[in-house]
Structures are given as C-alpha cells and as structure tokens.
Design a protein around this motif. Structure first.
Motif, PDB file in Angstrom:
ATOM      1  N   ALA A 192       0.862   4.131  -2.760  1.00 26.08           N
ATOM      2  CA  ALA A 192       0.676   5.552  -2.453  1.00 26.08           C
ATOM      3  C   ALA A 192       1.650   6.419  -3.251  1.00 26.08           C
ATOM      4  N   VAL A 193       2.788   5.838  -3.593  1.00 21.10           N
ATOM      5  CA  VAL A 193       3.794   6.601  -4.350  1.00 21.10           C
ATOM      6  C   VAL A 193       3.503   6.558  -5.844  1.00 21.10           C
TER       7      VAL A 193
ATOM      8  N   GLN B  16       5.507  16.602  -3.984  1.00 20.34           N
ATOM      9  CA  GLN B  16       4.237  15.947  -4.244  1.00 20.34           C
ATOM     10  C   GLN B  16       3.943  16.075  -5.741  1.00 20.34           C
TER      11      GLN B  16
ATOM     12  N   PHE C 285      -6.902   4.207  -5.772  1.00 26.79           N
ATOM     13  CA  PHE C 285      -6.217   4.058  -4.483  1.00 26.79           C
ATOM     14  C   PHE C 285      -7.172   4.408  -3.342  1.00 26.79           C
TER      15      PHE C 285
ATOM     16  N   LEU D   8      -0.812  10.998  -0.301  1.00 24.48           N
ATOM     17  CA  LEU D   8      -1.268   9.618  -0.085  1.00 24.48           C
ATOM     18  C   LEU D   8      -0.398   8.945   0.971  1.00 24.48           C
ATOM     19  N   LEU D   9       0.866   9.353   1.027  1.00 21.43           N
ATOM     20  CA  LEU D   9       1.704   8.843   2.123  1.00 21.43           C
ATOM     21  C   LEU D   9       1.208   9.392   3.457  1.00 21.43           C
TER      22      LEU D   9
ATOM     23  N   VAL E 238       0.836  -1.207   0.000  1.00 25.02           N
ATOM     24  CA  VAL E 238       0.000   0.000   0.000  1.00 25.02           C
ATOM     25  C   VAL E 238       0.872   1.258   0.000  1.00 25.02           C
ATOM     26  N   MET E 239       1.974   1.199   0.749  1.00 26.64           N
ATOM     27  CA  MET E 239       2.883   2.356   0.739  1.00 26.64           C
ATOM     28  C   MET E 239       3.430   2.586  -0.663  1.00 26.64           C
TER      29      MET E 239
ATOM     30  N   THR F  43       8.434  14.239   1.035  1.00 28.67           N
ATOM     31  CA  THR F  43       7.943  14.276  -0.348  1.00 28.67           C
ATOM     32  C   THR F  43       6.701  15.134  -0.499  1.00 28.67           C
ATOM     33  N   GLY F  44       5.992  15.364   0.607  1.00 31.48           N
ATOM     34  CA  GLY F  44       4.739  16.107   0.486  1.00 31.48           C
ATOM     35  C   GLY F  44       3.669  15.279  -0.207  1.00 31.48           C
ATOM     36  N   ASN F  45       3.921  13.984  -0.329  1.00 33.72           N
ATOM     37  CA  ASN F  45       2.953  13.101  -0.998  1.00 33.72           C
ATOM     38  C   ASN F  45       1.768  12.861  -0.066  1.00 33.72           C
TER      39      ASN F  45
END
Lengths: 732, 346
Positions: A120-121, A220, A128, B48-49, A116-117, B44-46
C-alpha cells in the motif's frame, strides 16, 4: 477436495496476492518476492524434518541473521522502508516453509497482511486494487478454514506437536484433515456473504472516514515519473530512450479534441555541444486574476473567442520541480480548480513564468495535477508571416541567434537549402521541406564519436525528433532567424472509455518555434510525419490498454487521490451546491469558499433536534419491542399450560414470593425454593409445598391437579402478608 | 484472586450479561495492527493505507457480528446424572442442536458451567440447520463437594478467531463430586469373621448347587441345562446357593485433630475411607459408614457405593474446637453387633 488441500490452496493464494502486490511496485526483484511463494509450495509436501523443533530453531537463527543483515543494510544505505519490507518478505519465506498448525497459518496471514501494508505504501498502481479482490476473498476463506482447523486439531487430541508423539492422534488428525464434508453449500454461502460484507464495509469506511490528516509528517503521494527532456538541460538523444514507453503521462479533455494533439511544454534556447539548455531561468510568480487564472506573456491576449480552446488536463506526477505545465500551443492562460481547502495545506500551489513565457508550477510533490489550459493556435497564416520582416528585438536576437561554431558543411547546407528564400518564413518552410524529403525518422540513430548533429545533417540523415528539431533550429539561426527548440508531447490516443486523449511517454516530442516580428512565435514541424504513424497503432491490444487506462484513471482519482475535497464535494452534490463541471477530471473538487460556507449553512439548518428525537424514539421502540418479544418468548417457552389452574396458581405464587424477595436462583429447583421459603416462613411451608407439588404434577405428572391450589395460594399470600406485618425485613 | 479476575468471574457468572465477549490473542494482535494502520493512514494521508485499514476494521466488525449470529438458534441439552470423582477426568456427552431453518453454524463449543470444574469443551465443527450433534466433553474437578450447575456454556470463535462469543443457557441442578479413592493397604482391610462366608440354603449368587427351576425372562442363557431341558421339554436353569455376607463398618473420624494441616489430613482420611468402602463392597461385603456427621446404613452393591460416596462428597471437616469427638462414631458402630470395624482417623 479435502479440507487440508483447500486450506493450503487458500493460504497459497493469500500469500501470492500479497507478494504480487509488492512485486508490481517494481521495487523488489522477482527472486525476493517469489521466494515466500516457492517456500510455501515446497513446504506443502516437505520432509517431516521441516516440522521438527530443529527446523523451527534453524528458522529462528536464519531470521535473526536476516534481521541483523537488513538492519545493517538499512543503516548503511538509509533506505529503512526498503530493507524493512525485504525483511518481511524473508520472514514470509521462512514461515511459509513450515505451515503446520492453525497458529502457523495465522502467523502466515499476519505476515501476508504486512506485505499488503507494505504494498500500500510502495505500489499505488491499479495492480494493487485488482489484487485486493482475490486477496480479501482468499483471506476470508483462509481465516474461516483456520478456525475450523483449530477445532479439528483440538478434536484430534491436541496440536500437531503433541500428535507427533502419539501415532494414534497423528492418524486421527490426518483423517480429520482429509474430510471433504466440511465445505458444503452452507459453508460456501456463509463465506460469500462474509466476503461481500467485508468488501461493502471496507468501501463504506474508506469513503466516509474523514480525511482530516493534512500530512503533518508525510503526505499522500505517488512516485513521480522521470521523463527526460523536461528539465532545464537536455542532452541530444534523451528522447530515444522513452520513445517506446506506453506509460500515460497526461490525459486531455477538450471539445472535439482528437489525436494527434500537440501539447507544448517548455522551450530551450541555448545549444552547446550536444546539449540544449535553458538560460531564461529567472522566474516570476504569476498572480491570479479574479477568475483564478494566470495569464501567459505580455501583452496579455484575450482568452475569450471562438479560436480559444480550453483543455482540462490530468497530469501524472512527474519527477523534478518545478513542474512544467503543458497546453496546446500556444497557451494563453492556466487555471487550477478553485479550492478553498488548499489554504489549510502546508504546501500551496504557485504558478511561475520565465522570460520565454514557459509556465511552471510548484506545490506538493509527487501528486497528480488537474488544471485547465486556454490556448490559441500558433500563427500560421503564410501571408502574415511572410510580411513580418527581419526587425528582431535586440534582446531576443541575442538569445535566440546564439550558436557555437558549427562545421562548415552545416552552414553550407543552410545556404544551399534556404539561402535563396525571400523571407524568413520561406526559409523555414524550405528547411521543413528539406527534412521531410531527404531525411528518415528512426529511433535507432548511432553517431559514434562524431558530432551527432553535424553527422545527422550531413551524413547520416536519420534520427528522431530531437535531431530534426535541433538541426532546424541550428540551420535557422545560421540563416539569422531567431528560433528555439520546444519540448512537449505530440500524438496521443483517444480513449473512448474515458472520453479523453491520453498522451504517453512515447509521445514525447520536440519541434521548432521561430520568431516573426509583430506576429510572435510560429511553430514548425521538421520531423517527417512518419513519426505519428509509428505512434498510432490500434488493435485489440490497444483497446484493452485504453480500457485499463480508463480504469486506472478512475482508480487514481477515486482511490489513490481521494481526499477531503472530494468528500466535501460529494456532500455538496447531495445539497446540489456544486457547480456543474465541464468534464470529469475535477469531479468532487473545485469548491469555493462561498460554496463551503453555503454547505455549512445547509448542514446547520438540518433538523438535528428532530433527528435526535427520532433516533431516541427509534432506540426506545427497539428496546420496548425487544423486551416484549423476550417476554412473550419466555412465556411461550415456560413449562405448563397457562390455562391449567395449578400452573396459574404456581405462577401467581411465584409473583407473590418475588414481591417478598424470594426469587428462584437458576441453580435452584422448584422444590428447593419451596423448602427455602418454608424454612424462612414456617407458617406457609405446607401451602407452598402443596402449590409447588400441584404444579409439578400438572407439568410432569401427566395428570391435572384436582383443584385446590388457588386456595393454597391465598394461604401463601396471607402468610406472607402476616410475616410482612411482623417483620418488615426482606427474606434472605 | 485479583480484582480483575473477580470482575471477569462476576460477568461470566452473572445473568445480567447473557452474551459474553472476549478478545482472543489473535484478536488483540489484529486490533493492535489496525490501530497502527489507522495512525499511519491518518498521518500519511495514504489512501491505500486507509483501504487496508478499512479491510482490517471490516474483518473485526464482521468477526464480532458473525460470532453473535453463529450462536443464534444454537441450544445445548442440559446434562444430568453426572457422578464425577475429584481428580479424575469425567467424559460426558453433550447434545448441541440447532433450531435454525437456513444457515448452518460452525465451530461451536459447549460445556457445563459448574463451579471449580475445569472443562475440555465438546466441539461441533459443523451444525446443520435443525440438526442435533452429540459431542464429548471432559470435566475435571479438583475437589470433592457439591457444586451448582449454573448452565451450559455455548461458545464460538467463528469466523476469524478474533473474538470468542459465549452464551450461558440457564440450567439448574447440583453435581456431587465424589472424593478421590485411596487404595487401602492390607492392614486397613478388616478380615471377615469365621463362618461368615459359608453358603446358606437359599437361592443366591454363591457357587454351591441349590436346585433347578424353569427358565425366566432375563436369565443368563448359559445357565440353561440342556439335557434336563430336553427331557422336560421346557428350558430349565441351574440355581446356586446364596453365599453368606460378611458385614463391615467403615468408621471415619472427620474431626480436625488440630495442628498444622489438620484439615488436609481429614480430607486424606475421607479419601481413604472412600477407597476402603469401595474395596469392601467390591469384596461382596455389606458395608456401612459411620462418621461424626452421620451414618450410612450398611448395604451391598453399586447402589451402596454411590450412597457412601455421595455422603462422603459433602461431609464437612469438623473444626477441632467444636468438641467433635469419636463418640458418635463409636455409638453408631457399637449398635452393629458382630460386624468388623475399620477405623479411619486423620
């Protein structure tokens, strides 16, 4: 359903949800993402060999080989993330083949969490988000069942490995795992409560955790969509590849805007062979006016008035830089929502304009852009266009009349169709009419080894928009009329769920602009209108697609692209500081420096001291009430009737003893305490014993003491006082 | 014992901290993963993370809160009458009950908290509201002695096994751990005196016939003489003569003889004395125990075994330099005329 079956089903669900999240990224083939799931299914009823030590050793060797292989491939190809995820998938496959005891299940969940991690990337899509719901539900259930499984295993005398050598233990374990009574209504309600709490806490955390990271090492991002036709070099036929792709590229909101919309992107001026190229590539940075807009072209046309349309556009990340900005033709100005926080970011947004007036934007890569375009309709008054004449500026004619040598038939065609036209405008209209009458729109045009444009114009007479636009530009230039091909999007679907027009990759389109002195560039559409009919299919499926797109937009805006601006915007909206937004694309954004200052002032003016005092008072009140409650509970749970004189006397004596350092240890009985006190202070031994016995008789002896303990307590008190006078040291 | 271990022991035993929380191996792994996720998300500012990070934190938080909630209203009845023996696992039953009205409790473990005891807890997988469940718990004491019962530990790792929350329900009492029993060799067992085992003319548990009497409540029905009962119209039973009782003393010298391993030898002697006493009582003899620290008067039956073992459980090892001698033992044994004496020396 038996406990074991439910547990394994939940685990399969967890594995499947994690793998699907990875798979929908589109980065990995199905055989790789599906292998762990197949292995888990196979491992459910596999031969006991899979549970043996040999199998574990074999799996270890396999894993080691896979690890070395992945490392080697990563070093060779440089794609470390890809091969790390592939290795994690491989590990998942090996582990899921032999789920035996609770430790295996826990390890499997850890691996699934790793999947899942990874997802997420690499998978920022809505899939998702959708998959996270079943994943969390099943993970919570699976973890709770694993906890119970551990208890079952230990009750059945050890782990499976130990049980293997002991047939009785193995039988006991099998029997216990086949229980059906563990998962009852109470368990289900606890599971539901836990799952809802996990969702709630996750969301609260997600929205409140300050997004202070500005991506010092990475940013991001979402993978940019590659669309042919919007680079500086476009080969004829590129649009055919994307003409059936329903992926949304941009969403447009404007007052009364309904499809078909025509969103102009960029123009190409030089045609050579089968390729259109942009030669006017020299760009200059545009400066913002006081309202934060950049104005297109010179002289700058006014952007106020009833004929100017402001459109708010949400542009998906597109591959390649700089990025072309789109707007209804003809764009007059562009504006990004004001954002004082952008000054803090390492990569800033900058507008550039080239000689042809096309506007591009540079800035952070692979992120969506929200902006407003101001447009006015392209000139279309026939009388004005007919009166424009042929007095073209020299530098413009050099660029937009240039052509490589064409086949004789092409030039003859131009003369035959529009040679007799009185004005350039009439010539252009005649050409459009010719294409509409005699040509057919199709996405499947084959030209073999022939010159595709000449073949299209002279023989084949069918093709898609690029052929029509290219053909008309070539014919116009052969007639001495400056013209250029324009790429953009045309058509679109109105999304009633989100109140916007969505333009998809399939809506990519080319058309023609011809120059008229004193008027400017006018738009002509040589492609037969049939192309729009082919793009506007409606029905239940389309409705569903619209609904999904609206949810997807919300997912991108509020989850994938959630950031500090939106957090501050939310805070600002609490203080009603944020200006009313005309549309929803820039919700939570668009804070000016003054607004942020104002927000800071409001925050400073909050009654922090009062809040702090209130908090302290609240905590203090909580502690006091807790202490009182515990005291009461202790009093109510203490043995004996407080009204009984023996009990009252004993309690009084205990208080006295406590004052002198005699505290009953938790491992000490009442009589042992009495003995200890008696040893330390022999003078009160009998009194303490008497009071203690009276108490014990009152509590346990089913009869009340017949008076007297109060007198003994007085004796204890006196004795302790005398001892205190003699010896000020505390009792041991 | 390391400082860390001592601190943990202090927290565990102390009443200052009624609730104990420990992180399990899985919990440590989840916390480590969450920290890594947090660093990756911030870097990362992601988003979803951040979302996955939020889920992992929520799981950790819920795990801690629910394990606490899972213990609320769960009680364990105090245990009593434990007579464990050193080195031999003792299985005892604990009653775990719920005083809740609505929600069940899951995965509860309980065991008595006694110093030095190693426990395999009683496990209750599903404790319904208001229910009481009995479960077996195994205690193992490495050494003889008397140990305080500090409470009943009730613990749970429910729901996710990330944390183990424990509660000590106060209880008082002491547990006497009997010494191991060493099987005596034939040389150690004193022979009985001639004539000691002859029957005597009183009713008893011997083999010779003594007489008959009417059946009483509690008599073994097998002893009913049916023919005679039929002729007398009332049930009568047979009575045997009492066997003669041989008496014996176990004389234990619990003084350290000095030298290396002296105390260990005394411990071994205590175990031999215990084994010998149990053996002699099982032979039906009247057995007494004489030691440097005191005497257990002669007696017969299981109660005497318990008396002797209770005494031996706490008998001290007298130091060599304290002038401890065999004299008190000899004095005690000398008063028992005609009894056989089995000496047990370190």
């Amino acid at each position: 359903m038996t406990f074991d079956r439910l547990h394994r089903l939940a685990t399969l669900g967890v594995i499947a949800a994690g793998l699907m999240a990875v798979h929908f990224s589109g980065e990995f083939p199905l055989w790789l993402t599906g292998t762990p799931l197949v292995a888990a299914l196979a491992g459910w009823r596999t031969h006991p060999w899979f549970r043996s030590k040999k199998a574990v050793a074999g799996a270890g060797v396999m894993t080691a080989f896979a690890g070395v292989g992945a490392l080697w491939l990563a070093f060779a190809g440089g794609d470390y993330l890809y091969w790390a995820i592939a290795f994690a998938l491989m590990l998942g496959a090996v582990k899921s083949l032999m789920l035996r005891d609770d430790a295996d299940f826990m390890q499997m969940y850890a691996l699934s969490f790793l999947h899942v991690m990874a997802a997420a990337v690499i998978n920022p899509g809505l899939s998702f988000g959708i998959l996270m719901f079943p994943y969390v539900v099943l993970l919570v259930l699976g973890l709770m069942l694993t906890n119970l499984r551990r208890g079952i295993q230990e009750q059945a005398s050890g782990r499976v490995g130990e049980a293997q050598g002991d047939p009785d233990a193995a039988r006991r374990l099998q029997g216990a795992l086949a229980r059906r009574d563990l998962v009852h209504g109470g368990f289900v309600s606890v599971t539901v409560g836990v799952t809802l709490s996990v969702f709630l806490i996750s969301l609260v955390f997600f929205f409140l955790f300050p997004r202070l990271g500005f991506g010092f090492f990475a940013q991001q991002s979402r993978r940019g969509m590659a669309i042919s036709g919007f680079s500086e070099e476009v080969t004829l036929g590129d649009f055919g590849n994307i003409a059936e792709d329903p992926q949304v590229v941009m969403r447009v909101r404007a007052p009364g805007a309904r499809p078909p919309l025509r969103m102009r992107g960029q123009s190409l001026d030089a045609y050579e062979g089968n390729t259109w190229r942009k030669t006017t590539t020299r760009r200059s940075q545009m400066t913002l006016d006081p309202e934060g807009r950049v104005r297109v072209g010179r002289p700058r046309a006014p952007i106020e008035g009833p004929d100017v349309v402001a459109q708010e556009i949400y542009l998906e990340p597109l591959a390649g830089t700089p990025r072309v900005l789109f707007g209804m033709s003809m764009p007059l100005a562009y504006q990004r929502p004001p954002n004082a926080l952008e000054a803090l970011r390492p990569a800033r947004w900058r507008f550039f304009q080239d000689a042809s007036g096309d506007v591009t934007l540079t800035g952070p890569e692979a992120v969506s852009i929200v902006y407003t375009a101001y447009s006015r309709s392209a000139p279309d008054d026939p009388a004005r266009l007919r009166g424009a004449g042929r007095d073209y500026p020299q530098e413009l004619a050099e660029v937009y009349l240039a052509l490589p040598p064409q086949q004789a038939g092409v030039e003859a065609l131009a003369r035959a169709v529009a040679g007799d036209a009185a004005t350039p405008y009439d010539a252009a209209v005649a050409l459009v009419d010719h294409f509409h009458r005699n040509f057919r729109y199709t996405l499947d045009s084959e030209h073999g080894d022939l010159d595709p444009l000449a073949n299209f114009l002279l023989t084949n007479r069918e093709g898609h928009c690029e052929y029509f636009a290219s053909g008309m530009v070539v014919l116009l230039r052969l007639l001495g009329i400056p013209a250029r091909i324009v790429n953009g999007f045309a058509g679109g679907v109105y999304n009633e769920y989100g109140d916007y027009v969505a333009l998809r990759r399939a809506d990519a389109h080319s058309w023609v602009e011809a120059y008229f002195p004193g008027v400017g560039w006018a738009t002509f559409e040589p492609t037969p209108p049939a192309f729009l009919d082919m793009r506007s299919g409606r029905g239940l499926l389309a409705d569903l697609r619209d609904a999904i797109d609206a949810v997807q937009l919300a997912w991108y805006r509020w989850v994938v692209e959630y950031n500090l601006e939106k957090q501050i915007g939310f805070l600002a909206s609490l203080f009603r500081l944020k200006r009313a937004s005309t549309s929803g694309f820039s919700d939570g954004m668009g804070l000016t420096r003054n607004e942020i200052r104002e927000l800071g002032r409001h925050l400073r003016d909050l009654p922090w001291r009062g809040v702090g005092l209130g908090l302290v008072a609240f905590l203090g009140l909580g502690l006091v009430s807790r202490w009182t409650l515990r005291r009461r509970r202790r009093a109510s749970s203490a043995l004996g009737d407080p009204a009984d004189p023996a009990v009252a006397a004993y309690r009084q004596m205990r208080k006295e003893l406590k004052r002198h350092g005699f505290v009953r240890a938790s491992s000490e009985t009442q009589l042992e305490l009495a003995e200890r006190v008696g040893r330390a202070v022999p003078g009160i031994r009998d009194a303490v014993r008497a009071v203690t016995w009276a108490y014990l008789k009152a509590v346990f002896g089913d009869r009340r003491a017949q008076g007297g303990p109060e007198v003994q307590v007085d004796a204890v008190r006196r004795g302790l006082r005398d001892r205190g006078a003699r010896d000020s040291g505390r009792a041991p | 014992m390391g400082r860390r271990h001592r601190l943990r022991e202090f927290i565990w035993r102390s009443d200052l901290f009624p609730r104990k929380l420990s992180v399990t191996r899985e919990g440590k792994a989840v916390i480590a993963i969450s920290i890594g996720l947090g660093v990756a998300a911030v870097n990362t500012g992601n988003n979803l993370l951040y979302l996955v990070f939020g889920i992992s934190l929520a799981l950790i938080l819920i795990s801690g809160v629910l394990s606490e909630a899972n213990l609320r209203g769960v009680l364990a009845d105090p245990v009593s009458g434990l007579r464990p023996m050193a080195g031999r696992a003792l299985s005892t039953v604990l009653t775990v009950r719920s005083s809740r009205r609505r929600f069940p409790a899951f995965s509860i473990e309980a065991w008595p908290l006694i110093d030095t005891a190693e426990s395999r807890p009683a496990r209750v997988l599903d404790l319904r509201p208001g229910a009481a469940v009995e479960a077996a718990c195994v205690l193992d004491f490495p050494r003889r002695g008397e140990y305080p019962l500090r409470g009943i530990v009730v613990t749970t790792a429910f729901p996710f096994s990330f944390f183990r929350k424990s509660l000590v329900i106060p209880a008082s009492g002491r547990v006497r751990v009997h010494p191991r029993l060493r099987e005596p060799s034939r040389m150690d067992v004193p022979p009985g005196r001639e004539g000691d085992d002859e029957s005597r003319p009183v009713a008893g548990r011997g083999v010779e016939f003594f007489g008959v009497r009417e059946f009483r409540q509690g008599d073994n029905p097998r002893r009913v003489l049916h023919r005679l009962s039929a002729s007398r119209s009332t049930p009568v039973v047979r009575e045997n003569e009492q066997m003669g009782i041989q008496s014996a003393w176990v004389a234990l010298v619990n003084a350290d003889p000095g030298g290396a391993g002296g105390a260990a030898r005394v411990e071994e002697a205590v175990e031999r004395a215990a084994g010998l006493a149990v053996h002699l009582v099982a032979e039906g003899r009247m057995v007494g125990l004489a030691t440097c620290s005191g005497v257990v008067p002669p007696g017969v039956g299981d109660a005497q075994v318990v008396r002797i073992l209770d005494f031996l459980a706490t008998i001290p090892v007298l130091a060599a330099g304290d002038g401890a001698t065999e004299a008190p033992v000899r004095a005690a044994v000398a008063s028992a005329q005609g009894a056989r004496v089995a000496w047990v020396r370190p």
